[in-house]
Enzyme design. Structure first.
Site, PDB file in Angstrom:
ATOM      1  N   PRO A   1      47.485 -69.088  -2.920  1.00  0.00           N
ATOM      2  CA  PRO A   1      48.555 -69.469  -3.818  1.00  0.00           C
ATOM      3  C   PRO A   1      49.336 -70.680  -3.347  1.00  0.00           C
ATOM      4  O   PRO A   1      49.978 -70.660  -2.313  1.00  0.00           O
ATOM      5  CB  PRO A   1      49.465 -68.231  -3.836  1.00  0.00           C
ATOM      6  CG  PRO A   1      48.939 -67.311  -2.788  1.00  0.00           C
ATOM      7  CD  PRO A   1      47.911 -68.014  -2.013  1.00  0.00           C
ATOM      8  N   GLU A   2      49.287 -71.724  -4.151  1.00  0.00           N
ATOM      9  CA  GLU A   2      50.216 -72.824  -3.984  1.00  0.00           C
ATOM     10  C   GLU A   2      51.308 -72.627  -5.024  1.00  0.00           C
ATOM     11  O   GLU A   2      51.333 -71.618  -5.725  1.00  0.00           O
ATOM     12  CB  GLU A   2      49.467 -74.160  -4.147  1.00  0.00           C
ATOM     13  CG  GLU A   2      48.342 -74.305  -3.111  1.00  0.00           C
ATOM     14  CD  GLU A   2      47.599 -75.628  -3.169  1.00  0.00           C
ATOM     15  OE1 GLU A   2      48.206 -76.618  -3.600  1.00  0.00           O
ATOM     16  OE2 GLU A   2      46.420 -75.658  -2.788  1.00  0.00           O
TER      17      GLU A   2
ATOM     18  N   HIS B   1      43.404 -52.621   0.737  1.00  0.00           N
ATOM     19  CA  HIS B   1      44.360 -53.676   1.069  1.00  0.00           C
ATOM     20  C   HIS B   1      45.583 -53.668   0.153  1.00  0.00           C
ATOM     21  O   HIS B   1      46.298 -54.656   0.077  1.00  0.00           O
ATOM     22  CB  HIS B   1      43.670 -55.040   1.039  1.00  0.00           C
ATOM     23  CG  HIS B   1      42.545 -55.153   2.015  1.00  0.00           C
ATOM     24  ND1 HIS B   1      42.704 -54.940   3.365  1.00  0.00           N
ATOM     25  CD2 HIS B   1      41.225 -55.406   1.853  1.00  0.00           C
ATOM     26  CE1 HIS B   1      41.541 -55.087   3.981  1.00  0.00           C
ATOM     27  NE2 HIS B   1      40.623 -55.363   3.082  1.00  0.00           N
TER      28      HIS B   1
ATOM     29  N   ARG C   1      43.744 -60.527   3.985  1.00  0.00           N
ATOM     30  CA  ARG C   1      43.879 -61.204   5.287  1.00  0.00           C
ATOM     31  C   ARG C   1      45.233 -60.975   5.937  1.00  0.00           C
ATOM     32  O   ARG C   1      45.404 -61.284   7.114  1.00  0.00           O
ATOM     33  CB  ARG C   1      43.626 -62.715   5.113  1.00  0.00           C
ATOM     34  CG  ARG C   1      42.197 -63.016   4.746  1.00  0.00           C
ATOM     35  CD  ARG C   1      41.984 -64.489   4.490  1.00  0.00           C
ATOM     36  NE  ARG C   1      42.006 -65.270   5.709  1.00  0.00           N
ATOM     37  CZ  ARG C   1      41.849 -66.589   5.747  1.00  0.00           C
ATOM     38  NH1 ARG C   1      41.696 -67.263   4.619  1.00  0.00           N
ATOM     39  NH2 ARG C   1      41.871 -67.232   6.882  1.00  0.00           N
TER      40      ARG C   1
ATOM     41  N   LYS D   1      56.010 -93.951   9.043  1.00  0.00           N
ATOM     42  CA  LYS D   1      55.105 -92.894   9.506  1.00  0.00           C
ATOM     43  C   LYS D   1      53.670 -93.407   9.611  1.00  0.00           C
ATOM     44  O   LYS D   1      53.168 -94.064   8.699  1.00  0.00           O
ATOM     45  CB  LYS D   1      55.101 -91.717   8.510  1.00  0.00           C
ATOM     46  CG  LYS D   1      56.107 -90.620   8.796  1.00  0.00           C
ATOM     47  CD  LYS D   1      55.876 -89.461   7.833  1.00  0.00           C
ATOM     48  CE  LYS D   1      56.886 -88.356   7.964  1.00  0.00           C
ATOM     49  NZ  LYS D   1      56.641 -87.505   9.138  1.00  0.00           N
TER      50      LYS D   1
END
Length: 292
Positions: free
Chosen positions: A2-3, A100, A122, A165
Site C-alpha cells: 500500500p502506497e 494471518h 509479513r 542534493k
DNA sequence: ACTTGACCCTGACAGC
DNA sequence: TGCTGTCAGGGTCAAG
C-alpha cells in the site's frame, strides 16, 4: 503493497462500516505485528465508538472517542476485509490465509454486526494508539513531508528540498520527509510521466539561484496527477470489488513502467524499452530512451 | 549531514 | 513433487 492511493482506497472502503460504529470487541490473535501491539489494546478500544476514519500519508487513522487515535500502517502486505457476522458461522470455511488475520474489529452500526479484519502475512505493518490532540508528536509524523495532493507541495518547496542534493531522484522522492506517501511504484510512474531519469541527481532540477527549473515544475504536476489518478482508479475498483469478497487494498492497477521490464515504452513515439535497475536495494523501472 | 545497505517476515514464483 | 534461490508495493537503524 500500500502506497498512499491504496491506503486512501482502504479508508474509503472501510468508512461506511466503521464511521459511527461501536467497537463491541477487539479480537487479537497475536501480541505483535512489526512492533508489539499497544498495551491493553483490546481493553482500550473495546466499547468505544469510531468517530471517523482519516489518513496521513500511508497511515490509516481510526479516530476513536475520547481523544484517542488508532494509527494503522499496512506495511508491505497488510490488508483489511469486511465480513458479515453470521449467527452460527462456526463451521464457516476459513480463507486459506486466515492464519494471518491478526486483529479483528467486531463492530456494530445501526444494529448491523460486522467484522473488520486486518490480515498481514509479513507483519511489516503496525498499530499504535496515540492522543489525537498530540498527533503531531507521533514520531513518524513529526518529520513527515507534505501530502502529494495538498497545497503545501509545489515546485518552490521541492526546489528548497532538492537544492544541492546529489542523491538520485528516485531516492529523494521515496524519502517520506520530502513527500509523504509516495512509494516505489508511484515514484517510478511519476518520473516516467515527467521524462526524468531516476538516476538524475536531484539538485540538477534547481537553478543556481534556487529556483525550480521547468522540469521540476513538470515533475511536481505529474506527482500530483499520478496520485489523483490512482485514487480515482481505486475508487472505481472499490465498487466492483467490495461486494464480492469484502477485501480492500489488493485491487489490480495497470502501471505504465512499473513491473514492465523488457516491454516497449508506452510513451507515444518513444520506441524505447523499459529497463530495471537497482537503486538502494530496490527495483527501479524506467525507460532510458525518453527519461533523461 | 547524507547516503547506502542490512534487516524485519512470509509467500509466490522460477528453475532444477 | 519438492527443493533452493530470488523477489516483493515499507520503514528503521547502523555504518560508511
Amino acid at each position: 503493497m500500500p502506497e498512499l492511493p491504496e491506503v486512501e482506497t482502504v479508508r474509503r472502503g472501510l468508512a461506511p462500516v466503521m464511521e459511527g460504529a461501536l467497537v463491541n470487541r477487539l479480537e487479537l490473535n497475536r501480541a505483535d505485528l512489526r512492533f508489539p501491539l499497544p498495551e491493553a489494546f483490546a481493553e482500550k478500544v473495546s466499547g468505544r465508538r469510531i468517530v471517523s476514519l482519516g489518513r496521513r500519508a500511508k497511515y490509516l487513522l481510526i479516530e476513536l472517542e475520547d481523544d484517542l487515535t488508532l494509527i494503522s500502517h499496512l506495511g508491505m502486505s497488510g490488508s483489511f476485509r469486511i465480513e458479515e457476522t453470521v449467527q452460527g458461522d462456526f463451521h464457516h470455511a476459513r480463507s486459506k490465509d486466515s492464519k494471518h488475520d491478526h486483529v479483528i474489529f467486531h463492530v456494530e452500526h445501526d444494529g448491523k454486526h460486522q467484522k473488520v479484519i486486518y490480515n498481514d502475512p509479513r507483519r511489516f505493518g503496525f498499530m499504535h494508539l496515540w492522543k489525537r490532540s498530540e498527533l503531531d508528536l507521533y514520531p513518524a509524523f513529526a518529520e513527515l513531508g507534505p501530502e502529494p495532493t495538498g497545497n503545501a507541495l509545489d515546485a518552490d518547496y521541492l526546489a528548497r528540498r532538492l537544492s544541492g542534493k546529489s542523491q538520485p531522484l528516485k531516492g529523494a522522492l521515496l524519502d517520506q520527509t520530502v513527500i509523504a506517501g509516495l512509494g516505489n511504484i508511484y515514484v517510478c510512474e511519476a518520473l516516467w510521466r515527467s521524462h526524468l531519469s531516476p538516476k538524475r541527481q536531484s539538485g540538477t532540477l534547481v537553478t543556481p539561484g534556487g529556483r525550480p527549473k521547468k522540469e521540476l515544475t513538470r515533475l511536481t504536476e505529474e506527482i500530483r496527477a499520478v496520485i489523483v489518478d490512482a485514487i480515482a482508479a481505486g475508487g472505481s475498483s472499490l465498487r466492483d470489488h467490495i461486494q464480492t469478497d469484502g477485501s480492500l487494498g489488493y485491487f489490480q492497477h495497470s502501471f505504465s513502467v512499473y513491473d514492465r521490464e523488457g516491454e516497449a515504452c508506452r510513451m507515444p513515439g518513444c520506441g524505447g524499452t523499459v529497463t530495471r535497475i537497482t537503486q538502494s536495494g530496490r527495483s527501479t523501472f524506467y525507460c532510458p530512451t525518453c527519461q533523461k
